[in-house]
Design an enzyme around this catalytic site. Structure first.
Site, PDB file in Angstrom:
ATOM      1  N   GLN A  13       2.968   9.938   1.638  1.00  0.00           N
ATOM      2  CA  GLN A  13       4.285   9.278   1.615  1.00  0.00           C
ATOM      3  C   GLN A  13       5.128   9.729   0.424  1.00  0.00           C
ATOM      4  O   GLN A  13       6.327   9.452   0.370  1.00  0.00           O
ATOM      5  CB  GLN A  13       4.118   7.757   1.595  1.00  0.00           C
ATOM      6  CG  GLN A  13       3.511   7.222   2.896  1.00  0.00           C
ATOM      7  CD  GLN A  13       3.381   5.715   2.871  1.00  0.00           C
ATOM      8  OE1 GLN A  13       2.427   5.185   2.320  1.00  0.00           O
ATOM      9  NE2 GLN A  13       4.353   5.020   3.444  1.00  0.00           N
ATOM     10  N   HIS A  19      -2.388   7.220   7.344  1.00  0.00           N
ATOM     11  CA  HIS A  19      -1.433   8.158   6.727  1.00  0.00           C
ATOM     12  C   HIS A  19      -2.124   9.451   6.282  1.00  0.00           C
ATOM     13  O   HIS A  19      -1.499  10.519   6.273  1.00  0.00           O
ATOM     14  CB  HIS A  19      -0.763   7.519   5.505  1.00  0.00           C
ATOM     15  CG  HIS A  19       0.443   6.693   5.841  1.00  0.00           C
ATOM     16  ND1 HIS A  19       1.503   7.176   6.572  1.00  0.00           N
ATOM     17  CD2 HIS A  19       0.762   5.405   5.523  1.00  0.00           C
ATOM     18  CE1 HIS A  19       2.426   6.222   6.700  1.00  0.00           C
ATOM     19  NE2 HIS A  19       1.992   5.129   6.088  1.00  0.00           N
ATOM     20  N   HIS A  72      -4.019   1.072   7.753  1.00  0.00           N
ATOM     21  CA  HIS A  72      -2.669   1.646   7.764  1.00  0.00           C
ATOM     22  C   HIS A  72      -2.605   2.863   6.823  1.00  0.00           C
ATOM     23  O   HIS A  72      -2.095   3.922   7.196  1.00  0.00           O
ATOM     24  CB  HIS A  72      -1.660   0.569   7.341  1.00  0.00           C
ATOM     25  CG  HIS A  72      -0.239   1.028   7.315  1.00  0.00           C
ATOM     26  ND1 HIS A  72       0.722   0.548   8.182  1.00  0.00           N
ATOM     27  CD2 HIS A  72       0.400   1.936   6.520  1.00  0.00           C
ATOM     28  CE1 HIS A  72       1.884   1.143   7.915  1.00  0.00           C
ATOM     29  NE2 HIS A  72       1.714   1.987   6.904  1.00  0.00           N
ATOM     30  N   GLU A  73      -3.139   2.683   5.601  1.00  0.00           N
ATOM     31  CA  GLU A  73      -3.067   3.770   4.610  1.00  0.00           C
ATOM     32  C   GLU A  73      -3.970   4.935   5.004  1.00  0.00           C
ATOM     33  O   GLU A  73      -3.602   6.102   4.834  1.00  0.00           O
ATOM     34  CB  GLU A  73      -3.438   3.255   3.214  1.00  0.00           C
ATOM     35  CG  GLU A  73      -2.557   2.130   2.690  1.00  0.00           C
ATOM     36  CD  GLU A  73      -1.073   2.392   2.860  1.00  0.00           C
ATOM     37  OE1 GLU A  73      -0.648   3.564   2.793  1.00  0.00           O
ATOM     38  OE2 GLU A  73      -0.330   1.426   3.078  1.00  0.00           O
ATOM     39  N   CYS A 128       6.274  -0.053   7.527  1.00  0.00           N
ATOM     40  CA  CYS A 128       5.893   1.148   6.779  1.00  0.00           C
ATOM     41  C   CYS A 128       7.046   1.554   5.876  1.00  0.00           C
ATOM     42  O   CYS A 128       8.195   1.620   6.324  1.00  0.00           O
ATOM     43  CB  CYS A 128       5.563   2.275   7.758  1.00  0.00           C
ATOM     44  SG  CYS A 128       5.034   3.793   6.946  1.00  0.00           S
ATOM     45  N   LEU A 129       6.728   1.855   4.629  1.00  0.00           N
ATOM     46  CA  LEU A 129       7.769   2.262   3.676  1.00  0.00           C
ATOM     47  C   LEU A 129       8.424   3.577   4.101  1.00  0.00           C
ATOM     48  O   LEU A 129       9.527   3.881   3.667  1.00  0.00           O
ATOM     49  CB  LEU A 129       7.171   2.404   2.271  1.00  0.00           C
ATOM     50  CG  LEU A 129       6.619   1.105   1.671  1.00  0.00           C
ATOM     51  CD1 LEU A 129       5.874   1.399   0.375  1.00  0.00           C
ATOM     52  CD2 LEU A 129       7.737   0.094   1.428  1.00  0.00           C
ATOM     53  N   GLY A 168       0.832  -1.192   0.000  1.00  0.00           N
ATOM     54  CA  GLY A 168       0.000   0.000   0.000  1.00  0.00           C
ATOM     55  C   GLY A 168       0.868   1.243   0.000  1.00  0.00           C
ATOM     56  O   GLY A 168       2.050   1.187   0.360  1.00  0.00           O
TER      57      GLY A 168
HETATM   58 ZN   LIG Z   1       2.997   3.388   6.039  1.00  0.00          ZN
END
Ligand SMILES: [Zn+2]
Length: 186
Positions: free
Chosen positions: A54, A146, A142-143, A100-101, A49
């Site tokens: 991000q 953000h 999660h997304e 998380c990226l 995702g």
């Molecule tokens: Zn993340």
């Protein structure tokens, strides 16, 4: 469709609530290009995702997709979700590993609702309204976080489960409950 740099913890975009996309502008090239770039960047980073903040873009938009772990959870086809509203459709909380990226290499146990209802718009501006559960529900939560300036560390109940994936892999591989390949990373 270029791969764009993913901003990391410390970048203000990750702590700033995103603004809604004007529905009339969804079909415009700027947003369509951003969506394509997000999909490309997510795949390149091996994430399941990615949310617009991000990439430093403060708009309410996220993408997700997952494939390749049929023994754990079904493939999730690509979804583009704009201006989402998420409501839990299960009161049950489930704990699982997340990463998380924007916080590379760390993994931790995060409680999430087992199922959520998602309302929003797709990349053509058409209404979305569906219920997702299990792994897909985790990725969505999660997304969605953000878009509100929230990261998975904020959701953790026990920071002792936080660790570097390399260390977990070395010391926990084969232990029940730890499977790096099955981790929700967005
Ligand atoms: Zn993340």
């Amino acid at each position: 469709m270029p791969v764009l740099p993913i901003v990391r913890l410390g970048h203000p975009a990750l702590r700033t609530p995103a603004r809604p996309v004007e529905p009339g502008r969804i079909r415009e090239p700027g947003i369509q290009q951003l969506i394509d770039d997000m999909v490309e960047t997510m795949h390149d980073a091996h994430g399941v995702g990615l949310a617009a903040p991000q990439l430093g873009e403060g708009v309410q938009l996220f993408v997700y997709a997952s494939e390749g772990h049929p023994e754990k959870h079904p493939d999730i086809p690509l979804r583009v979700v704009i201006n989402p509203m998420i409501t839990p459709s299960s009161r049950e909380l489930v704990y699982d590993w997340e990463g998380c990226l924007s916080i590379p290499d760390l993994r931790g146990m995060v409680p999430r609702h087992l199922a959520v209802r998602v309302q929003g718009l797709d990349r053509d501006g058409r209404p979305l309204d569906f219920v997702a559960s299990d792994f897909e529900a985790r990725v969505i939560q999660h997304e969605y976080d953000h878009l509100n300036g929230i990261i998975f560390l904020d959701r953790m109940r026990d920071l002792r489960t936080l660790g570097y994936m390399e260390e977990w892999n070395e010391h926990m591989a084969g232990h029940e409950g730890w499977d790096a390949d099955d981790t929700a990373v967005g």
